[in-house]
Design a protein around this motif. Structure first.
Motif, PDB file in Angstrom:
ATOM      1  N   ASP A 314       7.922  63.689 -80.850  1.00 27.74           N
ATOM      2  CA  ASP A 314       8.296  62.631 -79.903  1.00 27.74           C
ATOM      3  C   ASP A 314       7.917  63.011 -78.478  1.00 27.74           C
ATOM      4  O   ASP A 314       7.471  62.154 -77.690  1.00 27.74           O
ATOM      5  N   MET A 315       8.070  64.300 -78.130  1.00 33.89           N
ATOM      6  CA  MET A 315       7.677  64.735 -76.785  1.00 33.89           C
ATOM      7  C   MET A 315       6.176  64.581 -76.583  1.00 33.89           C
ATOM      8  O   MET A 315       5.712  64.147 -75.512  1.00 33.89           O
ATOM      9  N   LEU A 316       5.392  64.903 -77.603  1.00 37.68           N
ATOM     10  CA  LEU A 316       3.937  64.741 -77.483  1.00 37.68           C
ATOM     11  C   LEU A 316       3.547  63.269 -77.422  1.00 37.68           C
ATOM     12  O   LEU A 316       2.656  62.880 -76.648  1.00 37.68           O
ATOM     13  N   LEU A 317       4.207  62.430 -78.215  1.00 35.33           N
ATOM     14  CA  LEU A 317       3.905  60.995 -78.185  1.00 35.33           C
ATOM     15  C   LEU A 317       4.258  60.399 -76.813  1.00 35.33           C
ATOM     16  O   LEU A 317       3.550  59.517 -76.306  1.00 35.33           O
ATOM     17  N   GLU A 318       5.343  60.914 -76.229  1.00 32.67           N
ATOM     18  CA  GLU A 318       5.717  60.434 -74.890  1.00 32.67           C
ATOM     19  C   GLU A 318       4.666  60.835 -73.862  1.00 32.67           C
ATOM     20  O   GLU A 318       4.345  60.074 -72.944  1.00 32.67           O
ATOM     21  N   PHE A 319       4.092  62.062 -74.044  1.00 33.62           N
ATOM     22  CA  PHE A 319       3.055  62.517 -73.114  1.00 33.62           C
ATOM     23  C   PHE A 319       1.798  61.652 -73.225  1.00 33.62           C
ATOM     24  O   PHE A 319       1.152  61.321 -72.209  1.00 33.62           O
TER      25      PHE A 319
END
Length: 451
Positions: A314-319
């Motif tokens: 989720d953190m990577l998708l947010e980035f």
């Protein structure tokens, strides 16, 4: 000291085995022959004893013996190699046809052997009238010199046979070993001829004996791996030169143009910024190559910390959400699972895959990340819509500097063809595997991790 060759060792082994077997067979035959002669002598003496008892059956004293002496001489004449001594119960000698032999001879009822003046004898003693305490004593003396000569000749023949058979076996064994080891010499010749320009040589497995066929197969497989590794290394070197040639050429050209005439400070500053971008690109490329070199030598040691994969993704998708929004691509994630791994390394691997998916997903497409957690395995699927990858290109996707479209030249190190190779190294360092599946309209990268 020089070691013996395998052919000589086999030849000596054959010779030693033949000598031992021949010697054992000869000894057994010699013992059997000797036992057979003893048995024959015993039968002969038993028969003669009965005949002598028949001749001397009425003899009880010396006076009686003189009347039967003529018949006794006649009986002995039928067996030239047999001699006789007759004595009374007190040991006084009545008759002696063997005066050359010692006066004292064994008087037991068992068969004895005696060697005297180069001759051999069998001695057998028995009572003339069994069961009578004062019975006269008969001592039969059989000359067996001819038996001993036969046994001696046989022993000499045995030793001669052992020596000749060992020599013949050594020669035949050397020839057989040399013929049998010819495939090994062929393998040695092929190995000696292997070089960077002759890695295509292979051993003919169909001409190898069954014992060497597996070795030949292994040797050919090794040559195939060497050929493939050398080709990959050659291609890798060419790719490195190709990747570095463009930025170096840009640096040289831009620097030469800047120095052709005096320029303002702002122009020099702009030229340095441009060179800095190229140098940063080259530095990142070198760092990626060093990272892969460490992976090849097993020097990547990932930390083991408890991670929640759903949160990390989720953190990577947010980035990547702003980039996906600009490209009109939908990002979604399904499932969750825990995993013990290196956070920074896994983020780099997943980031490479997401960046790769974004670049090849058309507007209006989607990228889906699925986490599958079962009792047997843990897997991550990163799937994007868009034009599929040709099937012949799938096995090489994780090769260094490989691009499915060779005409494509990106301007950053992430797009130099090392991203997927780095991703594979990271996944393997965690004990997992990664593969790519593709068909018309979609492409999926599947990561399998150990539980």
């Amino acid at each position: 000291m020089r070691r013996l060759s395998l052919s000589r060792r086999l030849a000596l082994l054959f010779a030693a085995c033949t000598a031992v077997v021949s010697l054992l067979a000869g000894v057994l035959f010699s013992r059997a022959s000797e036992a057979h002669f003893i048995e024959l002598d015993q039968q002969l003496l038993d028969g003669k004893l009965l005949a002598l008892r028949s001749v001397l059956q009425d003899v009880s004293e010396a006076a009686d013996f003189s009347r039967h002496q003529a018949r006794l001489q006649d009986e002995l004449s039928h067996q030239p190699d047999l001699q006789l001594r007759v004595s009374d119960a007190n040991g006084r000698l009545w008759f002696d046809s063997a005066p050359s032999l010692p006066a004292s001879l064994p008087d037991s009822t068992s068969l004895h052997s005696l060697n005297q003046a180069g001759s051999a004898y069998r001695i057998y003693s028995a009572a003339l009238n069994p069961g009578q305490p004062d019975s006269a004593q008969l001592t039969l003396i059989l000359d067996i010199t001819h038996h001993q000569h036969f046994l001696q000749r046989m022993q000499h023949l045995i030793w001669l046979t052992v020596g000749l058979s060992a020599l013949a076996t050594a020669l035949l064994g050397a020839w057989a070993a040399r013929s049998g080891l010819r495939p090994l010499r062929r393998m040695s010749a092929v190995a000696a001829g292997v070089s960077a320009n002759s890695l295509t040589q292979r051993l003919p497995q169909e001409q190898m004996p069954a014992e060497l066929a597996e070795l030949a197969s292994t040797f050919n497989a090794m040559l195939a791996r060497l050929e493939e590794s050398f080709q990959r290394l050659s291609a890798f070197s060419a790719d490195i030169a190709h990747e570095l040639r463009t930025p170096l050429s840009n640096l040289l050209t831009h620097t030469q143009v800047t120095l052709t005439r005096p320029r303002t400070l702002e122009d020099y500053r702009e030229a340095l910024h441009s060179n800095l971008e190229e140098l940063q690109w080259m530095a990142q490329l070198v760092n990626d190559m060093l990272y892969l070199a460490k992976a090849d030598h097993g020097l990547l040691n990932p930390k083991r910390e408890a991670l929640e994969l759903a949160q990390e993704i989720d953190m990577l998708l947010e980035f990547y959400a702003p980039l996906a929004e600009d490209a009109q691509v939908e990002l979604t994630r399904e499932g969750h699972a825990g995993f013990a791994g290196d956070r920074s390394m896994l983020r780099r691997a997943l980031s490479n895959l997401l960046d790769n998916a974004l670049r090849f997903t058309p507007a209006g497409g989607s990228i889906k990340v699925r986490i599958n957690d079962s009792a047997q395995h843990l897997s991550l699927n990163i799937e994007n819509s868009g034009e599929g990858i040709a099937q012949e290109a799938l096995p090489r996707l994780f090769d260094r500097f490989y691009r499915a479209d060779p005409a494509r030249r990106e301007g950053s190190s992430e797009h130099a063809g090392l991203g997927l190779a780095i991703t594979q190294s990271i996944i393997r360092a965690h004990g997992g595997q990664i593969r790519c599946e593709s068909a018309t309209g979609w492409t999926r990268f599947v990561i399998e991790l150990p539980k």
